[in-house]
Design a protein around this motif. Structure first.
Motif, PDB file in Angstrom:
ATOM      1  N   PHE A   1      52.271  14.200  12.325  1.00  0.00           N
ATOM      2  CA  PHE A   1      53.512  13.608  12.810  1.00  0.00           C
ATOM      3  C   PHE A   1      53.204  12.627  13.932  1.00  0.00           C
ATOM      4  CE2 PHE A   1      57.078  14.017  15.938  1.00  0.00           C
ATOM      5  CZ  PHE A   1      58.024  13.303  15.218  1.00  0.00           C
ATOM      6  N   PRO A   2      53.624  11.351  13.808  1.00  0.00           N
ATOM      7  CA  PRO A   2      53.233  10.341  14.799  1.00  0.00           C
ATOM      8  C   PRO A   2      54.102  10.297  16.045  1.00  0.00           C
ATOM      9  CG  PRO A   2      54.504   9.319  13.041  1.00  0.00           C
ATOM     10  CD  PRO A   2      54.371  10.768  12.670  1.00  0.00           C
ATOM     11  N   GLY A   3      55.231  11.029  16.031  1.00  0.00           N
ATOM     12  CA  GLY A   3      56.151  10.937  17.155  1.00  0.00           C
ATOM     13  C   GLY A   3      55.757  11.824  18.331  1.00  0.00           C
ATOM     14  N   LYS A   4      56.639  11.836  19.334  1.00  0.00           N
ATOM     15  CA  LYS A   4      56.423  12.632  20.541  1.00  0.00           C
ATOM     16  C   LYS A   4      57.328  13.866  20.508  1.00  0.00           C
ATOM     17  CE  LYS A   4      53.532   9.648  22.122  1.00  0.00           C
ATOM     18  NZ  LYS A   4      52.089   9.973  22.168  1.00  0.00           N
ATOM     19  N   ILE A   5      56.791  15.012  20.986  1.00  0.00           N
ATOM     20  CA  ILE A   5      57.538  16.268  20.994  1.00  0.00           C
ATOM     21  C   ILE A   5      57.698  16.744  22.434  1.00  0.00           C
ATOM     22  CG2 ILE A   5      57.548  18.690  20.278  1.00  0.00           C
ATOM     23  CD1 ILE A   5      55.955  17.831  17.802  1.00  0.00           C
ATOM     24  N   VAL A   6      58.946  17.052  22.793  1.00  0.00           N
ATOM     25  CA  VAL A   6      59.257  17.581  24.128  1.00  0.00           C
ATOM     26  C   VAL A   6      59.853  18.983  23.947  1.00  0.00           C
ATOM     27  CG1 VAL A   6      60.645  17.302  26.216  1.00  0.00           C
ATOM     28  CG2 VAL A   6      59.670  15.282  25.073  1.00  0.00           C
ATOM     29  N   ILE A   7      59.200  19.974  24.562  1.00  0.00           N
ATOM     30  CA  ILE A   7      59.712  21.350  24.485  1.00  0.00           C
ATOM     31  C   ILE A   7      60.742  21.565  25.581  1.00  0.00           C
ATOM     32  CG2 ILE A   7      59.098  23.775  24.833  1.00  0.00           C
ATOM     33  CD1 ILE A   7      56.471  23.240  23.433  1.00  0.00           C
ATOM     34  N   HIS A   8      61.879  22.155  25.194  1.00  0.00           N
ATOM     35  CA  HIS A   8      62.968  22.444  26.137  1.00  0.00           C
ATOM     36  C   HIS A   8      63.304  23.934  25.981  1.00  0.00           C
ATOM     37  CE1 HIS A   8      67.446  22.012  27.255  1.00  0.00           C
ATOM     38  NE2 HIS A   8      66.737  22.020  28.372  1.00  0.00           N
ATOM     39  N   SER A   9      62.793  24.769  26.907  1.00  0.00           N
ATOM     40  CA  SER A   9      62.896  26.219  26.711  1.00  0.00           C
ATOM     41  C   SER A   9      63.404  26.910  27.969  1.00  0.00           C
ATOM     42  CB  SER A   9      61.514  26.782  26.340  1.00  0.00           C
ATOM     43  OG  SER A   9      61.572  28.195  26.231  1.00  0.00           O
ATOM     44  N   GLY A  10      64.084  28.047  27.736  1.00  0.00           N
ATOM     45  CA  GLY A  10      64.575  28.836  28.858  1.00  0.00           C
ATOM     46  C   GLY A  10      63.572  29.867  29.322  1.00  0.00           C
ATOM     47  N   TYR A  11      62.371  29.899  28.735  1.00  0.00           N
ATOM     48  CA  TYR A  11      61.359  30.886  29.076  1.00  0.00           C
ATOM     49  C   TYR A  11      60.125  30.201  29.649  1.00  0.00           C
ATOM     50  CZ  TYR A  11      64.222  33.878  26.106  1.00  0.00           C
ATOM     51  OH  TYR A  11      65.265  34.576  25.540  1.00  0.00           O
ATOM     52  N   SER A  12      59.563  30.795  30.677  1.00  0.00           N
ATOM     53  CA  SER A  12      58.307  30.304  31.244  1.00  0.00           C
ATOM     54  C   SER A  12      57.201  31.226  30.770  1.00  0.00           C
ATOM     55  CB  SER A  12      58.380  30.288  32.783  1.00  0.00           C
ATOM     56  OG  SER A  12      59.369  29.391  33.209  1.00  0.00           O
ATOM     57  N   ASP A  13      56.541  30.852  29.711  1.00  0.00           N
ATOM     58  CA  ASP A  13      55.521  31.677  29.065  1.00  0.00           C
ATOM     59  C   ASP A  13      54.203  30.919  29.088  1.00  0.00           C
ATOM     60  OD1 ASP A  13      53.827  32.956  27.204  1.00  0.00           O
ATOM     61  OD2 ASP A  13      55.549  33.800  26.146  1.00  0.00           O
ATOM     62  N   PHE A  14      53.199  31.451  29.793  1.00  0.00           N
ATOM     63  CA  PHE A  14      51.910  30.761  29.928  1.00  0.00           C
ATOM     64  C   PHE A  14      51.246  30.558  28.567  1.00  0.00           C
ATOM     65  CE2 PHE A  14      47.285  30.932  30.269  1.00  0.00           C
ATOM     66  CZ  PHE A  14      47.051  29.829  31.086  1.00  0.00           C
ATOM     67  N   GLU A  15      51.296  31.565  27.702  1.00  0.00           N
ATOM     68  CA  GLU A  15      50.645  31.462  26.391  1.00  0.00           C
ATOM     69  C   GLU A  15      51.299  30.374  25.540  1.00  0.00           C
ATOM     70  OE1 GLU A  15      47.911  32.093  23.432  1.00  0.00           O
ATOM     71  OE2 GLU A  15      47.915  32.762  25.536  1.00  0.00           O
ATOM     72  N   VAL A  16      52.638  30.309  25.621  1.00  0.00           N
ATOM     73  CA  VAL A  16      53.358  29.258  24.889  1.00  0.00           C
ATOM     74  C   VAL A  16      52.971  27.883  25.408  1.00  0.00           C
ATOM     75  CG1 VAL A  16      55.634  28.255  24.489  1.00  0.00           C
ATOM     76  CG2 VAL A  16      55.302  30.716  24.236  1.00  0.00           C
ATOM     77  N   ALA A  17      52.889  27.763  26.737  1.00  0.00           N
ATOM     78  CA  ALA A  17      52.515  26.483  27.344  1.00  0.00           C
ATOM     79  C   ALA A  17      51.109  26.084  26.915  1.00  0.00           C
ATOM     80  CB  ALA A  17      52.608  26.577  28.863  1.00  0.00           C
ATOM     81  N   ARG A  18      50.202  27.084  26.847  1.00  0.00           N
ATOM     82  CA  ARG A  18      48.821  26.788  26.445  1.00  0.00           C
ATOM     83  C   ARG A  18      48.774  26.276  25.005  1.00  0.00           C
ATOM     84  NH1 ARG A  18      44.478  29.052  24.062  1.00  0.00           N
ATOM     85  NH2 ARG A  18      45.654  30.875  23.394  1.00  0.00           N
ATOM     86  N   LYS A  19      49.532  26.902  24.120  1.00  0.00           N
ATOM     87  CA  LYS A  19      49.580  26.451  22.731  1.00  0.00           C
ATOM     88  C   LYS A  19      50.201  25.053  22.627  1.00  0.00           C
ATOM     89  CE  LYS A  19      49.755  30.984  20.471  1.00  0.00           C
ATOM     90  NZ  LYS A  19      50.554  31.885  19.589  1.00  0.00           N
ATOM     91  N   ALA A  20      51.212  24.812  23.454  1.00  0.00           N
ATOM     92  CA  ALA A  20      51.870  23.506  23.441  1.00  0.00           C
ATOM     93  C   ALA A  20      50.882  22.402  23.813  1.00  0.00           C
ATOM     94  CB  ALA A  20      53.061  23.502  24.393  1.00  0.00           C
ATOM     95  N   LEU A  21      50.054  22.686  24.817  1.00  0.00           N
ATOM     96  CA  LEU A  21      49.048  21.696  25.223  1.00  0.00           C
ATOM     97  C   LEU A  21      48.061  21.429  24.087  1.00  0.00           C
ATOM     98  CD1 LEU A  21      48.287  22.820  28.896  1.00  0.00           C
ATOM     99  CD2 LEU A  21      49.407  20.717  28.173  1.00  0.00           C
ATOM    100  N   ARG A  22      47.668  22.518  23.391  1.00  0.00           N
ATOM    101  CA  ARG A  22      46.730  22.372  22.279  1.00  0.00           C
ATOM    102  C   ARG A  22      47.319  21.512  21.176  1.00  0.00           C
ATOM    103  NH1 ARG A  22      46.267  25.232  17.681  1.00  0.00           N
ATOM    104  NH2 ARG A  22      47.689  26.859  18.417  1.00  0.00           N
TER     105      ARG A  22
END
Length: 535
Positions: free
Chosen positions: A75-96
């Motif tokens: 997918f060539p576009g940009k993805i912005v996560i908008h979440s009500g949870y602060s989860d380190f593991e989720v953030a790590r996967k998002a960076l990957r």
């Protein structure tokens, strides 16, 4: 407009996001929303948004699974996560997964605008980079035919820089190759025409070659050399042998000679080189093909076809042949044209060293070598409107050649001749602009199938239109527009002679969309309309 899609399982969040995004300010538009990742994935595939704003924890398919699927699909576009949870593991996967940003709910209007602004800026930079890459790719594609021709010319003449090529410039898989050497004889037909007409003659010869060799089903490249010489590089499969192809090539060469004589009233002779198995041996085949230039007898065969296999039965100067004369002539003439002989002494020195190394193979006849050198140089520089006979009066050339008894004397004479050519003051202007004129001519011949403007040509060589017109007229004796018309008309004539195309097809093939205007131009050039020409 940038397209934005929003994926969130909370309807209030969807409604609020659509209200707070400053659509007009950031030149964006909403293209859809979804309440779960599975429907969101379908939406993204259908609408192809530039930016996706998504929640993580959603029913059916969560946001990370959806993002992973998009990542696998490039997918060539940009993805912005908008979440009500602060989860380190989720953030790590998002960076990957190269997510553009990670926002925590609730998000302010100012923060959202900043994040979207950065995403759009990144998209603009990527778009600009793609455009530049496309421009570069298009330029490379446009110039590749020219580059390929020059590299093939270097290969057949043996004037490559010696570096290992990263790619093959020959078409298809590696096979076997043969060079045919072609010489247009300098008869009265060619002596009394100007440089532009001589170029058209060569162009017409090329058309005849193209039709005959294509008809034989043989792969080939036509390579223009200096003066009245050209090389026809033939491609065969790897199982071919000299014995299996020579009869066919002999017959084809004779057909070419006969057709050129019949249709153009031009006499040519053709030499057939040996069959080779690699690019490195192409120059050997060309030297063999042009060995008829080294023969002491002026006429080889009544047919005009010379085979390298005949060389042993003919009186030849073998030492001169070992010195690779065609490489020497092509290299030297190119240096005279491009640098006014700055490297001439080195080129001559290398050639003389090769002659000395093989001198035991035969007695060098300097009058014969000098006459051949003079003839080829005269042919090559005649296109520059440089007439070498002006250097000598009466039988001065014969007298000078008669005084050459040693190879050192011959080397000195060669250097003196080149010095005289390059230091004639009245010829300097021709040298100065020749490369520009040659490029313009070549460009016109390569793009005759579309409309060509003087403004376009001037842009290609980075000079003004008026100045380009002036140097072209001074160098060729005709205007650029007349030259463009002559090339198009000669090509149209060739296509009409094939009798395989309708008149409107021929017109379109040479860049004319207005058929009546094409017919008018054709009649003005040839004296008859296209219909009358083929009737």
């Amino acid at each position: 407009m940038w397209k934005i899609a929003i994926i969130d399982d909370d309807r209030q969040v969807l409604k609020g996001m659509k209200q707070v995004i400053p659509w007009e300010d950031i030149h964006a538009e909403w293209v859809g929303d979804s309440l779960n990742g599975a429907r969101g994935l379908e939406l993204i595939r259908e609408k192809k948004p530039d930016i996706v704003i998504t929640d993580i924890y959603m029913p059916v398919m969560n946001g990370l699974t959806m993002i992973e699927a998009l990542h696998e699909e490039n997918f060539p576009g940009k993805i912005v996560i908008h979440s009500g949870y602060s989860d380190f593991e989720v953030a790590r996967k998002a960076l990957r997964l190269n997510v553009e940003d990670y926002l925590s709910k609730p998000v302010s209007r100012h923060t959202l605008r900043e994040v979207l602004g950065r995403a759009i800026a990144a998209l603009e930079n990527e778009q600009h980079a793609r455009l530049e890459q496309d421009k570069l790719r298009n330029k490379l594609m446009a110039y590749e035919p020219f580059v390929r021709k020059e590299r093939l010319k270097s290969l057949v003449t043996g004037t490559t820089d010696g570096l290992q090529e990263e790619r093959s410039w020959l078409r298809g898989e590696a096979g076997r190759y043969m060079v045919l050497g072609i010489e247009l004889l300098r008869t009265a037909r060619l002596c009394d025409v100007n440089g532009s007409d001589r170029l058209l003659f060569r162009f017409a010869v090329n058309n005849i070659l193209d039709e005959i060799v294509h008809g034989e089903g043989i792969g080939f490249d036509y390579i223009e050399l200096h003066g009245y010489h050209a090389a026809l590089l033939l491609h065969f499969d790897r199982t071919a042998s000299y014995e299996s192809v020579i009869g066919r090539i002999r017959s084809m060469a004779q057909r070419i000679i006969d057709c050129v004589q019949h249709y153009l009233n031009i006499t040519i002779r053709i030499g057939i080189g040996g069959l080779k198995g690699s690019e490195r041996e192409l120059s050997d085949s060309m030297e063999e093909a042009f060995q008829f230039l080294s023969l002491e007898v002026p006429v080889l065969h009544p047919s005009g076809v010379f085979e390298y296999a005949d060389a042993g039965r003919l009186s030849m100067n073998e030492a001169h042949s070992a010195g690779r004369p065609m490489k020497f002539y092509q290299h030297l003439v190119g240096d005279i044209k491009e640098t006014q002989g700055k490297n001439a002494a080195k080129i001559i020195g290398s050639y003389i060293s090769a002659l000395k190394g093989h001198q035991e193979a035969g007695v060098l006849q300097f009058s014969l070598l000098g006459t051949q050198f003079w003839a080829i140089l005269s042919y090559a520089l005649n296109d520059e409107e440089i007439h070498l006979e002006e250097l000598f009066q009466g039988n001065q050339l014969e007298l000078e050649l008669g005084k050459l008894y040693t190879i050192d004397q011959y080397e000195q004479w060669l250097n003196e001749i080149v010095g005289r050519i390059c230091h004639r003051q009245e010829w300097h202007e021709n040298f100065k602009h020749r490369l520009t004129i040659d490029f313009i001519k070549q460009y016109i011949h390569e793009h005759f199938d579309r409309e060509i403007t003087i403004a376009e040509l001037a842009q290609k060589v980075f000079i003004s239109r008026n100045y380009l017109c002036q140097i072209f007229k001074n160098g060729t004796g005709e205007t650029i527009n007349n030259y463009i018309i002559s090339v198009k008309m000669e090509k149209a004539k060739g296509l009409l002679l094939e009798r395989k195309h309708k008149i409107f097809e021929v017109a379109e093939s040479v860049g004319y969309k207005n058929i009546p205007y094409f017919s008018t131009t054709f009649k003005k050039y040839f004296g008859v309309t296209p219909a009358e020409f083929i009737s």
